[in-house]
Design a protein around this motif. Structure first.
Motif, PDB file in Angstrom:
ATOM      1  N   GLU A 157      -0.417   0.768   7.000  1.00 52.80           N
ATOM      2  CA  GLU A 157      -0.129  -0.206   8.062  1.00 52.80           C
ATOM      3  C   GLU A 157      -1.305  -1.169   8.296  1.00 52.80           C
ATOM      4  O   GLU A 157      -1.121  -2.383   8.410  1.00 52.80           O
ATOM      5  CB  GLU A 157       0.201   0.588   9.337  1.00 52.80           C
ATOM      6  CG  GLU A 157       0.467  -0.226  10.560  1.00 52.80           C
ATOM      7  CD  GLU A 157       0.639   0.677  11.796  1.00 52.80           C
ATOM      8  OE1 GLU A 157       0.984   1.871  11.642  1.00 52.80           O
ATOM      9  OE2 GLU A 157       0.405   0.180  12.903  1.00 52.80           O
ATOM     10  N   PHE A 158      -2.529  -0.613   8.334  1.00 51.76           N
ATOM     11  CA  PHE A 158      -3.659  -1.461   8.715  1.00 51.76           C
ATOM     12  C   PHE A 158      -4.100  -2.375   7.583  1.00 51.76           C
ATOM     13  O   PHE A 158      -4.523  -3.509   7.825  1.00 51.76           O
ATOM     14  CB  PHE A 158      -4.798  -0.601   9.270  1.00 51.76           C
ATOM     15  CG  PHE A 158      -4.342   0.157  10.478  1.00 51.76           C
ATOM     16  CD1 PHE A 158      -4.098  -0.512  11.668  1.00 51.76           C
ATOM     17  CD2 PHE A 158      -4.058   1.511  10.413  1.00 51.76           C
ATOM     18  CE1 PHE A 158      -3.610   0.159  12.786  1.00 51.76           C
ATOM     19  CE2 PHE A 158      -3.579   2.198  11.524  1.00 51.76           C
ATOM     20  CZ  PHE A 158      -3.350   1.514  12.706  1.00 51.76           C
ATOM     21  N   ASP A 159      -3.962  -1.876   6.330  1.00 54.60           N
ATOM     22  CA  ASP A 159      -4.253  -2.740   5.187  1.00 54.60           C
ATOM     23  C   ASP A 159      -3.267  -3.897   5.142  1.00 54.60           C
ATOM     24  O   ASP A 159      -3.623  -5.040   4.846  1.00 54.60           O
ATOM     25  CB  ASP A 159      -4.137  -1.958   3.872  1.00 54.60           C
ATOM     26  CG  ASP A 159      -5.176  -0.860   3.798  1.00 54.60           C
ATOM     27  OD1 ASP A 159      -6.260  -1.063   4.359  1.00 54.60           O
ATOM     28  OD2 ASP A 159      -4.885   0.198   3.198  1.00 54.60           O
ATOM     29  N   GLY A 196      -1.760 -11.317  17.354  1.00 52.18           N
ATOM     30  CA  GLY A 196      -1.519  -9.879  17.425  1.00 52.18           C
ATOM     31  C   GLY A 196      -0.061  -9.562  17.178  1.00 52.18           C
ATOM     32  O   GLY A 196       0.735 -10.446  16.857  1.00 52.18           O
ATOM     33  N   GLY A 197       0.272  -8.291  17.324  1.00 52.13           N
ATOM     34  CA  GLY A 197       1.649  -7.899  17.096  1.00 52.13           C
ATOM     35  C   GLY A 197       1.776  -6.407  16.962  1.00 52.13           C
ATOM     36  O   GLY A 197       0.942  -5.648  17.453  1.00 52.13           O
ATOM     37  N   ASP A 198       2.806  -5.989  16.248  1.00 54.84           N
ATOM     38  CA  ASP A 198       3.032  -4.577  16.022  1.00 54.84           C
ATOM     39  C   ASP A 198       3.773  -4.446  14.696  1.00 54.84           C
ATOM     40  O   ASP A 198       4.539  -5.339  14.319  1.00 54.84           O
ATOM     41  CB  ASP A 198       3.850  -3.991  17.182  1.00 54.84           C
ATOM     42  CG  ASP A 198       3.662  -2.482  17.290  1.00 54.84           C
ATOM     43  OD1 ASP A 198       2.623  -1.968  16.824  1.00 54.84           O
ATOM     44  OD2 ASP A 198       4.558  -1.827  17.833  1.00 54.84           O
ATOM     45  N   THR A 199       3.520  -3.366  13.983  1.00 57.52           N
ATOM     46  CA  THR A 199       4.159  -3.171  12.689  1.00 57.52           C
ATOM     47  C   THR A 199       4.691  -1.752  12.621  1.00 57.52           C
ATOM     48  O   THR A 199       3.930  -0.800  12.811  1.00 57.52           O
ATOM     49  CB  THR A 199       3.140  -3.414  11.552  1.00 57.52           C
ATOM     50  OG1 THR A 199       2.562  -4.708  11.742  1.00 57.52           O
ATOM     51  CG2 THR A 199       3.813  -3.375  10.197  1.00 57.52           C
ATOM     52  N   THR A 200       5.989  -1.630  12.388  1.00 59.60           N
ATOM     53  CA  THR A 200       6.592  -0.298  12.306  1.00 59.60           C
ATOM     54  C   THR A 200       7.570  -0.269  11.139  1.00 59.60           C
ATOM     55  O   THR A 200       7.902  -1.310  10.561  1.00 59.60           O
ATOM     56  CB  THR A 200       7.393   0.057  13.579  1.00 59.60           C
ATOM     57  OG1 THR A 200       8.416  -0.921  13.742  1.00 59.60           O
ATOM     58  CG2 THR A 200       6.524   0.098  14.805  1.00 59.60           C
ATOM     59  N   VAL A 236      -6.246 -10.923  16.061  1.00 59.58           N
ATOM     60  CA  VAL A 236      -5.786  -9.645  15.526  1.00 59.58           C
ATOM     61  C   VAL A 236      -6.950  -8.687  15.290  1.00 59.58           C
ATOM     62  O   VAL A 236      -7.993  -9.098  14.786  1.00 59.58           O
ATOM     63  CB  VAL A 236      -5.036  -9.891  14.195  1.00 59.58           C
ATOM     64  CG1 VAL A 236      -4.770  -8.583  13.456  1.00 59.58           C
ATOM     65  CG2 VAL A 236      -3.743 -10.649  14.449  1.00 59.58           C
ATOM     66  N   GLY A 237      -6.768  -7.412  15.628  1.00 54.86           N
ATOM     67  CA  GLY A 237      -7.727  -6.382  15.258  1.00 54.86           C
ATOM     68  C   GLY A 237      -8.271  -5.598  16.425  1.00 54.86           C
ATOM     69  O   GLY A 237      -8.843  -4.530  16.241  1.00 54.86           O
ATOM     70  N   ASP A 238      -8.087  -6.097  17.626  1.00 52.98           N
ATOM     71  CA  ASP A 238      -8.537  -5.335  18.788  1.00 52.98           C
ATOM     72  C   ASP A 238      -7.317  -4.809  19.531  1.00 52.98           C
ATOM     73  O   ASP A 238      -6.186  -5.024  19.122  1.00 52.98           O
ATOM     74  CB  ASP A 238      -9.413  -6.220  19.686  1.00 52.98           C
ATOM     75  CG  ASP A 238     -10.702  -5.505  20.041  1.00 52.98           C
ATOM     76  OD1 ASP A 238     -10.613  -4.494  20.763  1.00 52.98           O
ATOM     77  OD2 ASP A 238     -11.777  -5.948  19.576  1.00 52.98           O
ATOM     78  N   ASP A 239      -7.544  -4.110  20.639  1.00 50.22           N
ATOM     79  CA  ASP A 239      -6.414  -3.554  21.384  1.00 50.22           C
ATOM     80  C   ASP A 239      -5.646  -4.630  22.128  1.00 50.22           C
ATOM     81  O   ASP A 239      -4.454  -4.474  22.394  1.00 50.22           O
ATOM     82  CB  ASP A 239      -6.899  -2.457  22.342  1.00 50.22           C
ATOM     83  CG  ASP A 239      -7.316  -1.227  21.553  1.00 50.22           C
ATOM     84  OD1 ASP A 239      -6.452  -0.667  20.854  1.00 50.22           O
ATOM     85  OD2 ASP A 239      -8.503  -0.863  21.586  1.00 50.22           O
TER      86      ASP A 239
HETATM   87  P1  ADP Z   1      -2.180  -0.416  18.808  1.00 52.01           P
HETATM   88  O1  ADP Z   1      -2.618   0.841  18.179  1.00 52.01           O
HETATM   89  O2  ADP Z   1      -2.955  -0.820  19.999  1.00 52.01           O
HETATM   90  O3  ADP Z   1      -0.686  -0.476  18.982  1.00 52.01           O
HETATM   91  P2  ADP Z   1      -2.003  -1.496  16.312  1.00 52.01           P
HETATM   92  O4  ADP Z   1      -2.781  -0.441  15.631  1.00 52.01           O
HETATM   93  O5  ADP Z   1      -0.528  -1.441  16.293  1.00 52.01           O
HETATM   94  O6  ADP Z   1      -2.520  -1.560  17.767  1.00 52.01           O
HETATM   95  O7  ADP Z   1      -2.430  -2.908  15.755  1.00 52.01           O
HETATM   96  C1  ADP Z   1      -3.786  -3.156  15.385  1.00 52.01           C
HETATM   97  C2  ADP Z   1      -4.049  -4.631  15.567  1.00 52.01           C
HETATM   98  O8  ADP Z   1      -3.219  -5.356  14.668  1.00 52.01           O
HETATM   99  C3  ADP Z   1      -3.753  -5.156  16.955  1.00 52.01           C
HETATM  100  O9  ADP Z   1      -4.697  -6.172  17.239  1.00 52.01           O
HETATM  101  C4  ADP Z   1      -2.367  -5.733  16.819  1.00 52.01           C
HETATM  102  O10 ADP Z   1      -2.161  -6.783  17.752  1.00 52.01           O
HETATM  103  C5  ADP Z   1      -2.400  -6.257  15.386  1.00 52.01           C
HETATM  104  N1  ADP Z   1      -1.089  -6.299  14.710  1.00 52.01           N
HETATM  105  C6  ADP Z   1      -0.260  -5.260  14.444  1.00 52.01           C
HETATM  106  N2  ADP Z   1       0.818  -5.679  13.768  1.00 52.01           N
HETATM  107  C7  ADP Z   1       0.684  -7.001  13.598  1.00 52.01           C
HETATM  108  C8  ADP Z   1       1.475  -8.014  13.001  1.00 52.01           C
HETATM  109  N3  ADP Z   1       2.649  -7.771  12.413  1.00 52.01           N
HETATM  110  N4  ADP Z   1       1.014  -9.292  13.046  1.00 52.01           N
HETATM  111  C9  ADP Z   1      -0.148  -9.569  13.658  1.00 52.01           C
HETATM  112  N5  ADP Z   1      -0.945  -8.677  14.223  1.00 52.01           N
HETATM  113  C10 ADP Z   1      -0.529  -7.397  14.214  1.00 52.01           C
END
Ligand code: ADP
Ligand code: MG
Length: 319
Positions: free
Chosen positions: A3-5, A115-119, A22-25
């Motif tokens: 996910e992080f890569d 930022g965002g979320d990836t699932t 992107v990259g912080d909380d």
């Molecule tokens: P958290 O653990 O707080 O939910 P994540 O580990 O999901 O955070 O995400 C790590 C970082 O990557 C955060 O800064 C988040 O906003 C960013 N991020 C996650 N998914 C995406 C995405 N699809 N596009 C842009 N930024 C993302």
């Protein structure tokens, strides 16, 4: 790839305007004094909002375009957006195409991905956009008044022509299909027009579900009705002359099409020159198609001023 890569490779770039991306909380933005923050969110679900035939590049463009279109409708200047992705699997060819289309449009509007979320899950793309607009100057749905002119930007109905071809409900010449497919898959959000309409338009909305519905939202919020002229609206179907369809069917594409991402807006008749100046600033045509009136509902008038009996509706996910 984890996910992080994946995030680092495709979705992380140093922000140009945001304080922290992107990259912080959390991401950090520095709001400007005197501005209101405009926010909008949209989810795109495969099969519902886009077909599996769309290329990842175009999908990346469209996912952001539909959200920028909401900012445009409010007269807001895009600043930043967040991206939530549910992906069935890690497909790098898909991801790099999607990211390319997304970044190209984001860069064109100087809008940071912060930022965002990836699932993992069925392909769903959710975007939240943030923009700014001087306090008190946002374009709302509720400001239309009886006597105002009604305008739309660009062309209407062509995206729906392509959708109907994909669904096997319509057959058109290959060149028409390619042109209308571009309108469906690569909509242009009318951001510069929306900004230029601050202080000019009395109400505005973007056309995502079709003119009848989206103009209907303005009228409901403004407690007014409208008269539209069929012969002013008909030429808005750009592919119309190349189709072998009766005018009533062409009109249905214009009025009920959906997926156009043009703006529908109202303005006092004494702002007609200002509207054309805004159109030039927005690098698009705008067409006057009718008038706001007291009462409720939308009447479609023929060249003799008679109301058409035919009913026109618009898209509703739950209807
Ligand atoms: P958290 O653990 O707080 O939910 P994540 O580990 O999901 O955070 O995400 C790590 C970082 O990557 C955060 O800064 C988040 O906003 C960013 N991020 C996650 N998914 C995406 C995405 N699809 N596009 C842009 N930024 C993302
Ligand atoms: Mg998370």
């Amino acid at each position: 790839m984890g996910e992080f890569d994946l995030i680092a490779r495709y979705f992380k770039r140093p922000p140009r305007q945001a304080v922290l991306g992107v990259g912080d909380d959390c991401a950090l933005l520095a709001p400007q004094a005197g501005m209101h923050l405009a926010l909008s969110t949209d989810a795109l679900v495969e099969g519902r909002h886009f077909l599996s035939t769309v290329s990842p590049e175009r999908l990346g463009h469209k996912a952001l375009a539909v959200s920028l279109s909401d900012l445009a409708a409010c007269g807001a200047q895009p600043r930043a957006f967040m991206l939530s992705l549910a992906l069935p699997r890690v497909d790098e060819v898909w991801l790099s195409g999607f990211a390319q289309g997304l970044w190209a449009l984001a860069d064109a509007h100087n809008c940071d991905l912060i930022g965002g979320d990836t699932t993992q899950g069925p392909l769903t793309i959710s975007i939240t956009v943030m923009g700014d607009v001087p306090a008190g100057q946002a374009l709302l749905r509720s400001g239309a008044q009886a006597g105002d002119d009604i305008y739309v930007s660009g062309t209407l109905g062509d995206a729906r022509v392509a959708l109907d071809v994909f669904r096997g409900q319509l057959s058109v010449p290959e060149a028409v299909f390619e042109a209308t497919r571009l309108r469906m898959e690569l909509p242009t959000p009318r951001v510069a027009l929306g900004v230029a309409l601050r202080g000019v338009a009395s109400a505005a909305a973007d056309i995502s579900d079709g003119l009848m519905g989206d103009l209907g939202h303005i009228l409901t919020a403004s407690q007014c009705g409208a008269d539209l002229h069929a012969e002013w609206a008909l030429p808005l179907l750009a592919c119309g002359p190349a189709l072998n369809l009766p005018p009533a069917q062409q009109l249905a594409f214009v009025l009920s099409g959906g997926d156009d991402y043009e703006l529908v807006f109202t303005a006092s008749p004494d702002r007609r020159d200002a509207v054309q100046v805004a159109a030039r600033a927005g690098d698009t045509s705008v067409t006057r198609i009718g008038t706001v009136r007291a009462g409720e509902g939308i009447r479609i008038l023929d060249a003799q001023g008679q109301a058409l009996a035919q009913r026109f509706t618009s898209f509703d996910h739950f209807a």
